[in-house]
Design a protein around this motif. Structure first.
Motif, short mmCIF file in Angstrom:
data_model
loop_
_atom_site.label_atom_id
_atom_site.label_comp_id
_atom_site.label_asym_id
_atom_site.label_seq_id
_atom_site.Cartn_x
_atom_site.Cartn_y
_atom_site.Cartn_z
N GLN A 117 -59.51 -59.58 -23.63
CA GLN A 117 -58.53 -60.38 -24.38
C GLN A 117 -57.15 -60.28 -23.74
O GLN A 117 -56.14 -60.45 -24.41
CB GLN A 117 -58.45 -59.91 -25.84
CG GLN A 117 -59.73 -60.12 -26.61
CD GLN A 117 -60.04 -61.58 -26.79
OE1 GLN A 117 -59.14 -62.40 -26.85
NE2 GLN A 117 -61.31 -61.91 -26.87
N THR A 131 -51.17 -65.04 -32.85
CA THR A 131 -51.73 -63.71 -33.08
C THR A 131 -50.72 -62.61 -32.78
O THR A 131 -51.00 -61.43 -32.94
CB THR A 131 -52.97 -63.47 -32.20
OG1 THR A 131 -52.59 -63.67 -30.85
CG2 THR A 131 -54.08 -64.40 -32.55
N PHE A 181 -60.89 -55.25 -23.11
CA PHE A 181 -61.88 -55.90 -23.96
C PHE A 181 -61.86 -57.42 -23.80
O PHE A 181 -62.17 -58.16 -24.72
CB PHE A 181 -61.66 -55.50 -25.42
CG PHE A 181 -61.94 -54.05 -25.67
CD1 PHE A 181 -63.24 -53.59 -25.63
CD2 PHE A 181 -60.91 -53.16 -25.90
CE1 PHE A 181 -63.51 -52.25 -25.84
CE2 PHE A 181 -61.18 -51.83 -26.11
CZ PHE A 181 -62.48 -51.37 -26.07
N ILE A 212 -63.85 -69.05 -26.65
CA ILE A 212 -63.07 -68.72 -25.45
C ILE A 212 -62.13 -69.86 -25.09
O ILE A 212 -60.95 -69.64 -24.80
CB ILE A 212 -64.03 -68.40 -24.28
CG1 ILE A 212 -64.70 -67.04 -24.53
CG2 ILE A 212 -63.29 -68.36 -22.97
CD1 ILE A 212 -65.74 -66.68 -23.52
N SER A 240 -59.34 -70.08 -27.60
CA SER A 240 -58.33 -69.03 -27.46
C SER A 240 -57.45 -69.26 -26.25
O SER A 240 -56.37 -68.72 -26.14
CB SER A 240 -58.99 -67.65 -27.39
OG SER A 240 -59.68 -67.51 -26.19
N PHE A 241 -57.93 -70.11 -25.32
CA PHE A 241 -57.07 -70.47 -24.20
C PHE A 241 -56.00 -71.47 -24.65
O PHE A 241 -54.84 -71.37 -24.27
CB PHE A 241 -57.93 -71.08 -23.08
CG PHE A 241 -57.14 -71.76 -22.01
CD1 PHE A 241 -56.23 -71.05 -21.25
CD2 PHE A 241 -57.30 -73.11 -21.76
CE1 PHE A 241 -55.49 -71.67 -20.26
CE2 PHE A 241 -56.57 -73.73 -20.77
CZ PHE A 241 -55.66 -73.02 -20.03
N THR A 271 -68.23 -60.27 -18.90
CA THR A 271 -68.39 -61.36 -19.85
C THR A 271 -68.87 -62.64 -19.16
O THR A 271 -69.77 -63.33 -19.65
CB THR A 271 -67.05 -61.63 -20.57
OG1 THR A 271 -66.53 -60.40 -21.01
CG2 THR A 271 -67.22 -62.56 -21.72
N ALA A 306 -50.13 -67.96 -27.87
CA ALA A 306 -50.22 -66.53 -28.14
C ALA A 306 -49.44 -66.15 -29.39
O ALA A 306 -49.70 -65.12 -30.00
CB ALA A 306 -49.71 -65.75 -26.94
N LYS A 361 -54.18 -64.57 -20.52
CA LYS A 361 -54.90 -65.65 -19.85
C LYS A 361 -56.33 -65.26 -19.46
O LYS A 361 -56.90 -65.82 -18.53
CB LYS A 361 -54.14 -66.12 -18.61
CG LYS A 361 -52.83 -66.77 -18.96
CD LYS A 361 -52.31 -67.65 -17.89
CE LYS A 361 -50.96 -68.18 -18.33
NZ LYS A 361 -50.32 -69.06 -17.43
N LEU A 406 -55.18 -52.19 -23.17
CA LEU A 406 -56.26 -52.18 -24.16
C LEU A 406 -56.88 -53.56 -24.37
O LEU A 406 -58.10 -53.70 -24.26
CB LEU A 406 -55.74 -51.58 -25.47
CG LEU A 406 -56.76 -50.80 -26.25
CD1 LEU A 406 -57.32 -49.65 -25.45
CD2 LEU A 406 -56.16 -50.30 -27.55
N PRO A 407 -56.08 -54.60 -24.65
CA PRO A 407 -56.72 -55.91 -24.79
C PRO A 407 -57.40 -56.37 -23.50
O PRO A 407 -58.46 -57.00 -23.56
CB PRO A 407 -55.57 -56.84 -25.16
CG PRO A 407 -54.36 -56.05 -25.19
CD PRO A 407 -54.65 -54.64 -24.91
#
Lengths: 359, 300
Positions: free
Chosen positions: B153, B125, B151, B114, B117-118, B95, B122, B156, B147-148
């Protein structure tokens, strides 16, 4: 960031050039390859960020009960929110506590990090050893460990009489402010422990400041104190902002934070009105507060332009205004001259104007 | 700073004195922990003993370690922190490369998301994600972390993406272009040119990711350990969080007489849980301390 350093004319020229030079077909195709590399992130953002975010908002508007047949949704609208704000005995109190303690401890952490970083940046022996010490907390800071240390009284210095301090503060200030302050004193060391990463960020920022600036200042007779305010601090501005935001985010996500513990508790609470929906509503309120806090800090710290930039801007503005004025006068003169010319050609010049122009 | 002769002896002395004092205060909790973890009950009660225990006593460590299931928890911590870290490295580097190299439309929006989302806690979600994981059947397994992270996610992850982004931006564009002219495709120039030169960024991200996953307790408890401890997965930090409960359970089953939970034992437990990372830190100290310098995250 480089754009800031360019003058206005440079920027304008660049923009014009960019407009002329549209990226070619090949260039655009090349740029589109970026999407291929972004695929994992796009999937992740959709599944683990966007979807939960939307669902969490939907949850927040509902009361969710877990039955053997699955989740049972009852639409409440803003019912969860009003209940949290009006009836929940803990949430608002904890939120206010969180706000005051964060607002108090963030400046302490950032200033402490700055002081330590400046000392470590000096020409001293054993720099590596001190760096090792001051970075150590980053490795070991975690909620349960801090909780353990604080509960065993290792989080503060026993030589400092915390009781006396908190007593004195409590007698002066109302308890809603006094409580976080005395909490802060009680866990002073572990609060300072949050500053490990910040010290490193400041340190590398300090090392990037051009030495020759200090030398020039020294030649001009600037004292160390002046150098700090006029050179060091302005150069570290973006880093102060970065560190402040980092600190706020760090404190907000720390698992010792009572609010997020509260959210988890109400998520698994068996009572009728609590549950997933109620906890989601709490999370939304909390996130909103955190975002506002980060925004407020960013506004305070990023809002100020430094003096030099301001002066340059003013000068540029003034010059532009003058140029405009000059152009306008020129245009007027040209217009007037043309009018006079026309009139003279038609031969309708009054004695008044001739005399004037002859004059 | 500047020439040394201008800095008087007094100034040097003050700086050293300050650093040593603050350093002592800073490490006070750790020193306190080390010293009291070795005390016996008598030492604890004896007010004349403040720092040095009367004898080196490792009984506390044995009891704390056994009650925490130290070796199992250590192994599981390593897995819970290590595997998502590898996934983080993979996804965040890709990324970060995309953001640094390609000017695709909508890049600014992606960057904005991004950063947002920082900043976003948490918790917002957390609940739907929990439900999602339980539907996928990966709740209370390590997959809930893997898994996250795969991808981009992970825990941190925005910071790590930004570190990679910053780092890949510093690699001269000419290098990539040269590899393109030589006939390398996008992936080849990524794997053969960009990745090898990004070793410092990889080290930094790996270290921080490992440490942060290791020390995370809130989300680990929710996703992997299970709120009621449903799964077999646990970490040292979580074991410490439930130390009192674990210890009383241990006390009842222990064959040889275990003492009651006291400060020394909890300090020994705390010390045990930070020990692995501290050793790692001491071994790799240079990489940790120079990490931020090298990634140039502070360079604009």
């Amino acid at each position: 960031m480089e754009e800031k350093k360019m003058t206005y004319a440079d920027k304008k020229a660049l923009r014009e050039r960019m407009k002329r030079l549209k990226p070619g077909k090949l260039e655009r195709r090349y740029a589109r390859m970026g999407y291929v590399f972004m695929i994992p992130w796009f999937i992740g953002a959709a599944v683990f960020l966007a979807y939960p975010l939307c669902m969490s908002f939907w949850y927040a508007l509902n009361n969710i009960r877990i039955t053997p047949l699955g989740q049972k949704f009852t639409f409440l609208g803003y019912g969860n929110f009003t209940q949290i704000l009006i009836q929940d005995p803990d949430f608002v109190v904890e939120l206010v506590n969180y706000l005051t303690s964060t607002v108090l401890s963030v400046p302490i952490i950032v200033v402490f990090a700055l002081i330590i970083a400046m000392m470590l940046n000096m020409n001293i022996k054993g720099k590596g050893f001190f760096r090792l010490i001051f970075f150590l907390p980053v490795i070991i800071v975690s909620g349960p460990i801090l909780g353990m240390l604080n509960s065993e009284g290792a989080g503060s210095i026993s030589a400092v009489d915390v009781q006396a301090i908190s007593g004195a503060i409590g007698s002066v200030l109302p308890s809603i402010i006094a409580e976080p302050i005395s909490d802060l004193f009680g866990n002073m060391i572990t609060t300072l422990w949050y500053s490990g990463v910040q010290i490193l960020i400041f340190l590398s920022g300090l090392q990037k400041i051009d030495r020759s600036m200090y030398e020039a200042a020294k030649i001009d007779g600037g004292s160390g104190w002046e150098c700090f305010w006029k050179i060091t601090l302005p150069n570290l501005r973006s880093m102060i902002l970065l560190n402040t935001i980092y600190t706020v985010v760090f404190i907000s996500n720390n698992s010792e934070n009572p609010i997020i513990v509260l959210i988890k508790e109400s998520m698994f609470s068996g009572t009728k009105e609590k549950g997933y929906g109620y906890a989601s509503a709490m999370a939304w309120l909390y996130s909103l507060v955190v975002l506002l806090l980060v925004g407020a800090f960013a506004l305070i710290l990023a809002g100020r332009k430094d003096q030099y930039e301001k002066q340059v801007k003013r000068a540029v503005k003034l010059r532009k205004k003058e140029a405009r004025e000059k152009k306008r006068i020129e245009r007027r003169n040209r217009r007037n001259a043309a009018r006079i010319e026309r009139k003279r050609e038609k031969g309708q010049i009054t004695s008044h104007t001739t005399s004037r122009s002859d004059y | 700073m500047g020439s040394k002769d201008r800095e008087g002896f007094l100034k040097q002395f003050t700086v050293y004195a300050l650093l040593i004092c603050i350093g002592f205060i800073y490490t006070y909790p750790i020193l306190h922990m080390v010293s009291s973890s070795m005390m016996t009950l008598d030492d604890l009660l004896d007010s004349s003993i403040k720092w040095l225990p009367s004898s080196l006593n490792f009984e506390n460590f044995r009891q704390a370690g056994e009650s925490m299931n130290f070796w199992t928890a250590l192994w599981q911590s390593a897995v819970i922190a290590g595997v998502p870290t590898i996934c983080n490295l993979l996804s965040c580097s890709v990324t970060g490369y995309a953001l640094a190299r390609f000017d695709f439309p909508g890049k600014k929006i992606v960057m904005g998301i991004i950063i947002l989302s920082f900043v976003l806690p948490a918790q917002i979600t957390m609940i739907p994600t929990y439900v999602l994981y339980s539907k996928l059947g990966i709740l209370n397994t390590v997959w809930a972390f893997i898994l996250p992270a795969l991808f981009g996610q992970g825990f941190k992850a925005p910071i790590f993406i930004l570190i990679f982004w910053q780092f890949f931006r510093q690699i001269p564009k000419v290098l990539i272009e040269a590899s393109r002219i030589d006939g390398a495709g996008h992936f080849r120039s990524f794997f053969k040119v960009a990745l090898p030169s990004a070793a410092p960024a990889f080290i930094t991200v790996a270290l921080f990711s490992f440490v942060w996953y290791w020390n995370e307790s809130y989300l680990t408890e929710l996703y992997v350990h299970g709120v009621y401890g449903q799964s077999n997965w646990t970490t040292l930090v979580i074991q410490l969080d439930n130390f009192a409960a674990n210890f009383s359970g241990y006390q009842q089953t222990a064959t040889n007489a275990a003492t009651n939970l006291n400060e020394s034992i909890s300090m020994a437990g705390t010390l045990l849980s930070i020990l692995p990372l501290t050793i790692l830190y001491l071994v790799l100290q240079r990489h940790f301390v120079e990490s931020i310098d090298r990634t140039g995250i502070t360079g604009e």
